[in-house]
Design a protein around this motif. Structure first.
Motif, PDB file in Angstrom:
ATOM      1  N   ASP A 163      -3.800  13.210  -1.147  1.00  0.00           N
ATOM      2  CA  ASP A 163      -4.318  12.937  -2.484  1.00  0.00           C
ATOM      3  C   ASP A 163      -4.979  11.576  -2.567  1.00  0.00           C
ATOM      4  OD1 ASP A 163      -4.641  13.286  -5.357  1.00  0.00           O
ATOM      5  OD2 ASP A 163      -3.029  11.808  -5.546  1.00  0.00           O
ATOM      6  N   ALA A 164      -4.268  10.527  -2.080  1.00  0.00           N
ATOM      7  CA  ALA A 164      -4.833   9.190  -2.254  1.00  0.00           C
ATOM      8  C   ALA A 164      -4.166   8.180  -1.333  1.00  0.00           C
ATOM      9  CB  ALA A 164      -4.687   8.740  -3.701  1.00  0.00           C
TER      10      ALA A 164
ATOM     11  N   GLY B 218       0.817  -1.194   0.000  1.00  0.00           N
ATOM     12  CA  GLY B 218       0.000   0.000   0.000  1.00  0.00           C
ATOM     13  C   GLY B 218       0.854   1.248   0.000  1.00  0.00           C
ATOM     14  N   ALA B 219       0.222   2.385  -0.246  1.00  0.00           N
ATOM     15  CA  ALA B 219       0.941   3.652  -0.309  1.00  0.00           C
ATOM     16  C   ALA B 219       0.026   4.792   0.103  1.00  0.00           C
ATOM     17  CB  ALA B 219       1.491   3.893  -1.712  1.00  0.00           C
ATOM     18  N   TYR B 220       0.649   5.868   0.566  1.00  0.00           N
ATOM     19  CA  TYR B 220      -0.074   7.103   0.879  1.00  0.00           C
ATOM     20  C   TYR B 220       0.592   8.238   0.115  1.00  0.00           C
ATOM     21  CZ  TYR B 220      -1.332  11.396   3.308  1.00  0.00           C
ATOM     22  OH  TYR B 220      -1.741  12.663   3.586  1.00  0.00           O
ATOM     23  N   ARG B 221      -0.203   9.051  -0.583  1.00  0.00           N
ATOM     24  CA  ARG B 221       0.333  10.168  -1.365  1.00  0.00           C
ATOM     25  C   ARG B 221      -0.191  11.483  -0.803  1.00  0.00           C
ATOM     26  NH1 ARG B 221      -0.273   7.999  -5.947  1.00  0.00           N
ATOM     27  NH2 ARG B 221      -2.337   8.791  -6.447  1.00  0.00           N
ATOM     28  N   GLY B 222       0.733  12.403  -0.528  1.00  0.00           N
ATOM     29  CA  GLY B 222       0.426  13.673   0.115  1.00  0.00           C
ATOM     30  C   GLY B 222       1.426  13.871   1.239  1.00  0.00           C
TER      31      GLY B 222
ATOM     32  N   TYR C 198      -4.855   0.224  -7.171  1.00  0.00           N
ATOM     33  CA  TYR C 198      -6.104   0.989  -7.077  1.00  0.00           C
ATOM     34  C   TYR C 198      -5.911   2.111  -6.066  1.00  0.00           C
ATOM     35  CZ  TYR C 198     -10.947   2.262  -6.128  1.00  0.00           C
ATOM     36  OH  TYR C 198     -12.114   2.956  -5.971  1.00  0.00           O
ATOM     37  N   ASP C 199      -6.214   3.346  -6.487  1.00  0.00           N
ATOM     38  CA  ASP C 199      -6.101   4.506  -5.613  1.00  0.00           C
ATOM     39  C   ASP C 199      -7.476   4.925  -5.112  1.00  0.00           C
ATOM     40  OD1 ASP C 199      -3.496   4.397  -6.399  1.00  0.00           O
ATOM     41  OD2 ASP C 199      -3.434   6.380  -7.333  1.00  0.00           O
ATOM     42  N   VAL C 200      -7.596   5.144  -3.813  1.00  0.00           N
ATOM     43  CA  VAL C 200      -8.800   5.706  -3.215  1.00  0.00           C
ATOM     44  C   VAL C 200      -8.547   7.188  -2.980  1.00  0.00           C
ATOM     45  CG1 VAL C 200     -10.389   5.627  -1.259  1.00  0.00           C
ATOM     46  CG2 VAL C 200      -9.305   3.510  -2.079  1.00  0.00           C
ATOM     47  N   SER C 201      -9.318   8.043  -3.612  1.00  0.00           N
ATOM     48  CA  SER C 201      -9.110   9.485  -3.500  1.00  0.00           C
ATOM     49  C   SER C 201      -9.398   9.975  -2.085  1.00  0.00           C
ATOM     50  CB  SER C 201     -10.004  10.241  -4.487  1.00  0.00           C
ATOM     51  OG  SER C 201      -9.617   9.974  -5.819  1.00  0.00           O
ATOM     52  N   LEU C 202      -8.535  10.876  -1.590  1.00  0.00           N
ATOM     53  CA  LEU C 202      -8.712  11.477  -0.277  1.00  0.00           C
ATOM     54  C   LEU C 202      -8.983  12.971  -0.360  1.00  0.00           C
ATOM     55  CD1 LEU C 202      -5.778   9.722   1.617  1.00  0.00           C
ATOM     56  CD2 LEU C 202      -8.187   9.053   1.589  1.00  0.00           C
ATOM     57  N   SER C 203      -8.766  13.552  -1.527  1.00  0.00           N
ATOM     58  CA  SER C 203      -8.994  14.985  -1.701  1.00  0.00           C
ATOM     59  C   SER C 203     -10.472  15.262  -1.947  1.00  0.00           C
ATOM     60  CB  SER C 203      -8.163  15.508  -2.874  1.00  0.00           C
ATOM     61  OG  SER C 203      -8.680  15.024  -4.098  1.00  0.00           O
ATOM     62  N   SER C 204     -10.806  16.530  -2.176  1.00  0.00           N
ATOM     63  CA  SER C 204     -12.197  16.903  -2.421  1.00  0.00           C
ATOM     64  C   SER C 204     -12.738  16.291  -3.708  1.00  0.00           C
ATOM     65  CB  SER C 204     -12.330  18.429  -2.491  1.00  0.00           C
ATOM     66  OG  SER C 204     -11.458  18.971  -3.473  1.00  0.00           O
ATOM     67  N   LEU C 205     -11.852  15.810  -4.582  1.00  0.00           N
ATOM     68  CA  LEU C 205     -12.291  15.163  -5.817  1.00  0.00           C
ATOM     69  C   LEU C 205     -12.911  13.785  -5.564  1.00  0.00           C
ATOM     70  CD1 LEU C 205      -9.393  16.020  -8.304  1.00  0.00           C
ATOM     71  CD2 LEU C 205     -11.750  16.845  -8.397  1.00  0.00           C
ATOM     72  N   LYS C 206     -12.823  13.295  -4.326  1.00  0.00           N
ATOM     73  CA  LYS C 206     -13.380  11.972  -4.018  1.00  0.00           C
ATOM     74  C   LYS C 206     -14.884  11.910  -4.253  1.00  0.00           C
ATOM     75  CE  LYS C 206     -13.886  13.060   0.904  1.00  0.00           C
ATOM     76  NZ  LYS C 206     -13.401  12.735   2.271  1.00  0.00           N
TER      77      LYS C 206
END
Length: 324
Positions: A262-263, A251-255, A282-290
């Motif tokens: 971000d994800a 897994g990974a965390y971006r931001g 597969y990325d799960v969005s964490l920003s407002s774009l989610k």
């Protein structure tokens, strides 16, 4: 409504900002090191070919879509590596097609470390689909497209520019460190519409990776990716586990803060054969774009020839005349 607004803003800002060409984003970059660092060409001492496709923010019209394919191999006789990289990246009304070739020179440091310096040289073609742009005062009825803006084209337009990236990569046992500067010369794309110019800004990428053998079957691989244009910065922290050299998952965390998240990503891969490896992320969005997308998908296919190419420079032989 949000989707159309996003597409319109993306297209218009691309023209007015005059600074463009951020590197395409890939989550499972750790299996595509050459795609990030030209200096990595030939470091695996065999031929390696990688193909990767990414659909970011699925379900959001105009969202980024990227594809890359590259091949690299060593030239051991001259302590070098070479490669070729092709990439297609589409964001909203903008499409970027880039092609480059790589040369890297390797320097041995002691018995277990290698320092490689390399460069990419190539070209970029940036195209704009003018018919997909919408402006607040434009006319878009009965198949009519009038933007009422002298900077925007109603049809497709494109421009080209040379690319040059410089890179350095260090590898010692289970430590890998890489740094690359992209768009080193700040070249510009010149469009015919009102002589518009778009400057390709420099981008810098840093990676750190290591691996730890927890048992004879389990390998743990943490890694870090930092991307910046000297104005904004984005980081990705990843943790990958490899089981019996056949299955990979992690897994990974971006931001880097709660305001720039971000994800969160999950990924898994399998060694399909001795030479072919497949991985999905597969990325799960964490920003407002989610709220306007269903996540991001990425698929990587990697081919490793699995045998050394060339044996380097033969050792010198000193003939003793006593045995003639």
């Amino acid at each position: 409504m949000k989707r159309n607004l996003f597409l319109s803003i993306l297209g218009i800002c691309f023209v007015f900002n005059l600074q463009a060409q951020q590197p395409a984003l890939y989550t499972i970059y750790m299996y595509n090191t050459y795609g990030i660092h030209p200096a990595y060409a030939g470091m695996e001492n065999t031929l390696v070919a990688t193909g990767i496709i990414r659909q970011q923010w699925a379900g959001l019209k105009g969202s980024p879509s990227s594809q890359q394919i590259n091949v690299n191999l060593p030239l051991n006789a001259i302590s070098s590596g070479i490669g070729i990289n092709l990439e297609n990246d589409r964001v909203g009304v903008e499409q970027n097609i880039a092609a480059s070739m790589t040369y890297a020179y390797k320097i041995r440091i002691g018995n277990d470390a290698t320092l490689s310096v390399g460069a990419n040289a190539g070209f970029l073609q940036k195209s704009i689909t003018g018919a997909d742009i919408k402006t607040p005062s434009g006319i878009y009825t009965n198949n009519t497209i009038i933007h009422k803006d002298g900077l925007l084209s109603e049809s497709n337009t494109s421009a080209q520019a040379p690319l040059f990236d410089a890179s350095i990569f260090f590898q010692r046992k289970n430590i890998k460190i890489g740094f690359t500067a992209k768009n080193l010369f700040d070249n510009s794309l010149n469009y015919t519409i009102n002589n518009t110019k778009i400057r390709l800004i420099k981008n810098y990428l840093f990676t750190f990776a290591s691996d730890f053998e927890l048992s004879s079957n389990l390998l743990l691989k943490p890694s870090l990716l930092v991307r910046t244009d000297a104005r904004e910065l984005q980081t990705q922290v990843s943790l990958l586990a490899e089981w019996k050299q056949k299955f990979s998952f992690g897994g990974a965390y971006r931001g880097y803060s709660k305001n720039t998240s971000d994800a969160f990503s999950i990924f898994g891969g399998v060694q399909l054969s001795e030479k072919v490896f497949l991985m999905y992320a597969y990325d799960v969005s964490l920003s407002s774009l989610k709220n306007v997308n269903t996540g991001s998908h990425e698929l990587l296919l990697r081919y490793n020839l699995g045998k050394t190419i060339g044996k380097g420079t033969p050792e010198k032989i000193i003939y003793n005349p006593r045995y003639f």
